[in-house]
Design a protein around this motif. Structure first.
Motif, PDB file in Angstrom:
ATOM      1  N   GLN A  43      -4.144 -11.043  -7.630  1.00 14.23           N
ATOM      2  CA  GLN A  43      -3.293 -11.073  -8.787  1.00 14.23           C
ATOM      3  C   GLN A  43      -1.834 -11.495  -8.645  1.00 14.23           C
ATOM      4  O   GLN A  43      -1.159 -10.823  -8.208  1.00 14.23           O
ATOM      5  CB  GLN A  43      -3.508  -9.537  -9.568  1.00 14.23           C
ATOM      6  CG  GLN A  43      -2.897  -9.808 -11.027  1.00 14.23           C
ATOM      7  CD  GLN A  43      -2.831  -8.502 -11.698  1.00 14.23           C
ATOM      8  OE1 GLN A  43      -3.067  -7.429 -11.081  1.00 14.23           O
ATOM      9  NE2 GLN A  43      -3.039  -8.442 -13.062  1.00 14.23           N
ATOM     10  N   TYR A  92      -6.724  -6.995  -4.337  1.00 19.05           N
ATOM     11  CA  TYR A  92      -7.202  -5.594  -4.658  1.00 19.05           C
ATOM     12  C   TYR A  92      -8.711  -5.803  -4.108  1.00 19.05           C
ATOM     13  O   TYR A  92      -9.392  -6.882  -4.119  1.00 19.05           O
ATOM     14  CB  TYR A  92      -7.561  -5.444  -6.084  1.00 19.05           C
ATOM     15  CG  TYR A  92      -6.128  -5.132  -7.001  1.00 19.05           C
ATOM     16  CD1 TYR A  92      -5.568  -6.267  -7.345  1.00 19.05           C
ATOM     17  CD2 TYR A  92      -5.866  -3.740  -6.911  1.00 19.05           C
ATOM     18  CE1 TYR A  92      -4.328  -5.794  -8.253  1.00 19.05           C
ATOM     19  CE2 TYR A  92      -4.727  -3.558  -7.606  1.00 19.05           C
ATOM     20  CZ  TYR A  92      -3.813  -4.445  -8.206  1.00 19.05           C
ATOM     21  OH  TYR A  92      -2.940  -4.130  -9.160  1.00 19.05           O
ATOM     22  N   GLY A 101     -17.937   1.636 -10.795  1.00 21.45           N
ATOM     23  CA  GLY A 101     -17.104   0.570  -9.910  1.00 21.45           C
ATOM     24  C   GLY A 101     -15.853   1.182  -9.770  1.00 21.45           C
ATOM     25  O   GLY A 101     -15.219   2.005 -10.404  1.00 21.45           O
ATOM     26  N   THR A 102     -15.045   0.890  -8.472  1.00 20.44           N
ATOM     27  CA  THR A 102     -13.830   1.357  -8.154  1.00 20.44           C
ATOM     28  C   THR A 102     -13.316   0.137  -7.507  1.00 20.44           C
ATOM     29  O   THR A 102     -13.658  -0.454  -6.463  1.00 20.44           O
ATOM     30  CB  THR A 102     -13.742   2.512  -6.893  1.00 20.44           C
ATOM     31  OG1 THR A 102     -14.956   2.380  -6.285  1.00 20.44           O
ATOM     32  CG2 THR A 102     -14.164   3.803  -8.137  1.00 20.44           C
ATOM     33  N   PHE A 103     -11.711   0.268  -7.785  1.00 19.28           N
ATOM     34  CA  PHE A 103     -10.781  -0.641  -7.054  1.00 19.28           C
ATOM     35  C   PHE A 103     -10.157   0.166  -6.013  1.00 19.28           C
ATOM     36  O   PHE A 103      -9.758   1.296  -6.077  1.00 19.28           O
ATOM     37  CB  PHE A 103      -9.802  -1.228  -8.080  1.00 19.28           C
ATOM     38  CG  PHE A 103     -10.345  -2.224  -9.096  1.00 19.28           C
ATOM     39  CD1 PHE A 103     -10.999  -2.001 -10.101  1.00 19.28           C
ATOM     40  CD2 PHE A 103     -10.197  -3.597  -8.409  1.00 19.28           C
ATOM     41  CE1 PHE A 103     -11.500  -3.025 -10.896  1.00 19.28           C
ATOM     42  CE2 PHE A 103     -11.001  -4.618  -9.330  1.00 19.28           C
ATOM     43  CZ  PHE A 103     -11.455  -4.295 -10.689  1.00 19.28           C
ATOM     44  N   GLY A 104      -9.709  -0.726  -4.924  1.00 24.11           N
ATOM     45  CA  GLY A 104      -8.492  -0.182  -4.132  1.00 24.11           C
ATOM     46  C   GLY A 104      -7.281  -0.019  -4.908  1.00 24.11           C
ATOM     47  O   GLY A 104      -7.162  -0.586  -5.994  1.00 24.11           O
TER      48      GLY A 104
ATOM     49  N   HIS B  35     -17.815  -6.133 -17.866  1.00 24.47           N
ATOM     50  CA  HIS B  35     -16.978  -5.137 -17.779  1.00 24.47           C
ATOM     51  C   HIS B  35     -15.914  -5.248 -18.471  1.00 24.47           C
ATOM     52  O   HIS B  35     -15.399  -6.203 -18.867  1.00 24.47           O
ATOM     53  CB  HIS B  35     -16.709  -5.277 -16.028  1.00 24.47           C
ATOM     54  CG  HIS B  35     -17.701  -5.339 -15.153  1.00 24.47           C
ATOM     55  ND1 HIS B  35     -18.078  -4.110 -14.382  1.00 24.47           N
ATOM     56  CD2 HIS B  35     -18.330  -6.436 -14.712  1.00 24.47           C
ATOM     57  CE1 HIS B  35     -18.574  -4.588 -13.322  1.00 24.47           C
ATOM     58  NE2 HIS B  35     -19.126  -5.913 -13.767  1.00 24.47           N
ATOM     59  N   VAL B  37     -12.083  -3.600 -17.877  1.00 27.16           N
ATOM     60  CA  VAL B  37     -10.905  -3.197 -16.678  1.00 27.16           C
ATOM     61  C   VAL B  37      -9.458  -3.043 -17.293  1.00 27.16           C
ATOM     62  O   VAL B  37      -9.349  -4.086 -18.193  1.00 27.16           O
ATOM     63  CB  VAL B  37     -10.802  -4.128 -15.334  1.00 27.16           C
ATOM     64  CG1 VAL B  37      -9.889  -3.658 -14.789  1.00 27.16           C
ATOM     65  CG2 VAL B  37     -12.568  -4.286 -14.810  1.00 27.16           C
ATOM     66  N   LEU B  45      -5.292  -2.147 -10.970  1.00 29.75           N
ATOM     67  CA  LEU B  45      -6.431  -2.220 -11.715  1.00 29.75           C
ATOM     68  C   LEU B  45      -7.460  -0.946 -11.756  1.00 29.75           C
ATOM     69  O   LEU B  45      -7.531  -0.325 -10.862  1.00 29.75           O
ATOM     70  CB  LEU B  45      -7.152  -3.388 -11.134  1.00 29.75           C
ATOM     71  CG  LEU B  45      -6.583  -4.757 -11.026  1.00 29.75           C
ATOM     72  CD1 LEU B  45      -7.537  -5.791 -10.307  1.00 29.75           C
ATOM     73  CD2 LEU B  45      -6.323  -5.230 -12.539  1.00 29.75           C
ATOM     74  N   TRP B  47     -11.060   0.328 -13.160  1.00 31.58           N
ATOM     75  CA  TRP B  47     -12.585  -0.203 -13.762  1.00 31.58           C
ATOM     76  C   TRP B  47     -12.856   0.951 -14.709  1.00 31.58           C
ATOM     77  O   TRP B  47     -12.520   2.068 -14.473  1.00 31.58           O
ATOM     78  CB  TRP B  47     -13.570  -0.173 -12.421  1.00 31.58           C
ATOM     79  CG  TRP B  47     -14.911  -0.570 -13.182  1.00 31.58           C
ATOM     80  CD1 TRP B  47     -15.418  -1.903 -13.136  1.00 31.58           C
ATOM     81  CD2 TRP B  47     -15.811   0.349 -13.629  1.00 31.58           C
ATOM     82  NE1 TRP B  47     -16.591  -1.717 -13.611  1.00 31.58           N
ATOM     83  CE2 TRP B  47     -16.889  -0.572 -13.997  1.00 31.58           C
ATOM     84  CE3 TRP B  47     -15.939   1.712 -13.724  1.00 31.58           C
ATOM     85  CZ2 TRP B  47     -17.980   0.127 -14.346  1.00 31.58           C
ATOM     86  CZ3 TRP B  47     -16.987   2.231 -14.217  1.00 31.58           C
ATOM     87  CH2 TRP B  47     -18.116   1.478 -14.371  1.00 31.58           C
ATOM     88  N   PHE B  95      -8.868  -6.024 -19.759  1.00 28.21           N
ATOM     89  CA  PHE B  95      -9.351  -7.008 -19.556  1.00 28.21           C
ATOM     90  C   PHE B  95     -10.976  -7.029 -19.545  1.00 28.21           C
ATOM     91  O   PHE B  95     -11.486  -5.939 -19.246  1.00 28.21           O
ATOM     92  CB  PHE B  95      -9.178  -7.503 -17.900  1.00 28.21           C
ATOM     93  CG  PHE B  95      -7.751  -7.748 -17.615  1.00 28.21           C
ATOM     94  CD1 PHE B  95      -6.897  -6.846 -16.897  1.00 28.21           C
ATOM     95  CD2 PHE B  95      -7.098  -9.035 -17.771  1.00 28.21           C
ATOM     96  CE1 PHE B  95      -5.712  -7.125 -16.888  1.00 28.21           C
ATOM     97  CE2 PHE B  95      -5.822  -9.103 -17.456  1.00 28.21           C
ATOM     98  CZ  PHE B  95      -4.955  -8.162 -16.814  1.00 28.21           C
TER      99      PHE B  95
END
Lengths: 112, 116
Positions: A43, A92, A101-104, B35, B37, B45, B47, B95
């Motif tokens: 990003q 990320y 779902g998961t992001f760092g 999705h 987000v 970010l 989710w 998003f």
């Protein structure tokens, strides 16, 4: 829920030098179909996220080959072989194997 | 050209509702999982939700479960996010993204501000 832990959270890099970001998951990301749904996103400031890497090591179309992904199971790495000015931004990892779902937390790459 | 365009954001008071839309173009919407987000100001970010290509299954983040509902109308080529009981902490850019497990295309985002 699967926890994604990135390190470092801040990464100052000299232009032309390599950079490496680690992403660890709290459980294996291998799905029942044998694939590992680990993605990397970039990003840039003021922009939407852009996917760079999918299924651990597959580069998206148009992504420079200085970006590479590796790893397996719970331990993954994004590497930039030679950092360029346009690589500044936040990176990320995100797992799409288990729901939710998961992001760092994100790793901010900046030029020294 | 493959594209996603979100709309419906705005400034709302706590406790009220808002519905976001995501309009795809350049691809067969009914073939893809989708999705939502979000990204709070200055944060990472988060989710929120996913829906299967045919609407047959969906999952939510714990932070929005019971308050937000993801839905789609494949005949209208639109993805939705119904947001109820909005809180100040829901303030973010929202998003939509394409792809069940890969999120390969993202929209530009729509801003939701929850403030009294």
């Amino acid at each position: 829920d699967v926890v994604m832990t990135q390190s470092p959270l801040s990464l100052p890099v000299t232009l032309g030098q390599p950079a490496s970001i680690s992403c660890r998951s709290s459980q294996s990301l291998v799905y029942s179909d044998g694939n590992t749904y680990l993605n990397w996103f970039q990003q840039r400031p003021g922009q939407s996220p852009r996917r760079l890497i999918y299924k651990v090591s597959n580069r998206d179309s148009g992504v420079p080959d200085r970006f590479s992904g590796s790893g397996s199971g719970t331990d993954f790495t994004l590497k930039i072989s030679r950092v360029e000015a346009e690589d500044v931004g936040v990176y990320y990892c995100m797992q799409g194997t288990h729901w939710p779902g998961t992001f760092g937390q994100g790793t901010k790459v900046e030029i020294k | 050209q493959v594209q996603l365009v979100e709309s419906g954001g705005g400034v709302v008071q706590p406790g009220t509702s808002l519905r976001l839309s995501c309009a795809p173009s350049g691809f067969t919407f009914s073939s893809y999982g989708m999705h939502w987000v979000r990204q709070a100001p200055g944060k990472g970010l988060e989710w929120l939700a996913v829906m299967w290509f045919d609407g047959s299954d969906k999952f939510y983040a714990d932070s929005v479960k019971g308050r937000f509902t993801i839905s789609r109308d494949n005949s209208k080529n639109t993805l939705y996010l119904q947001m109820n009981s909005l809180r100040a902490e829901d303030t973010a850019v929202y998003f939509c993204a394409r792809g069940l497990r890969g999120l390969d295309v993202w929209g530009q985002g729509t801003t939701v501000t929850v403030s009294s």
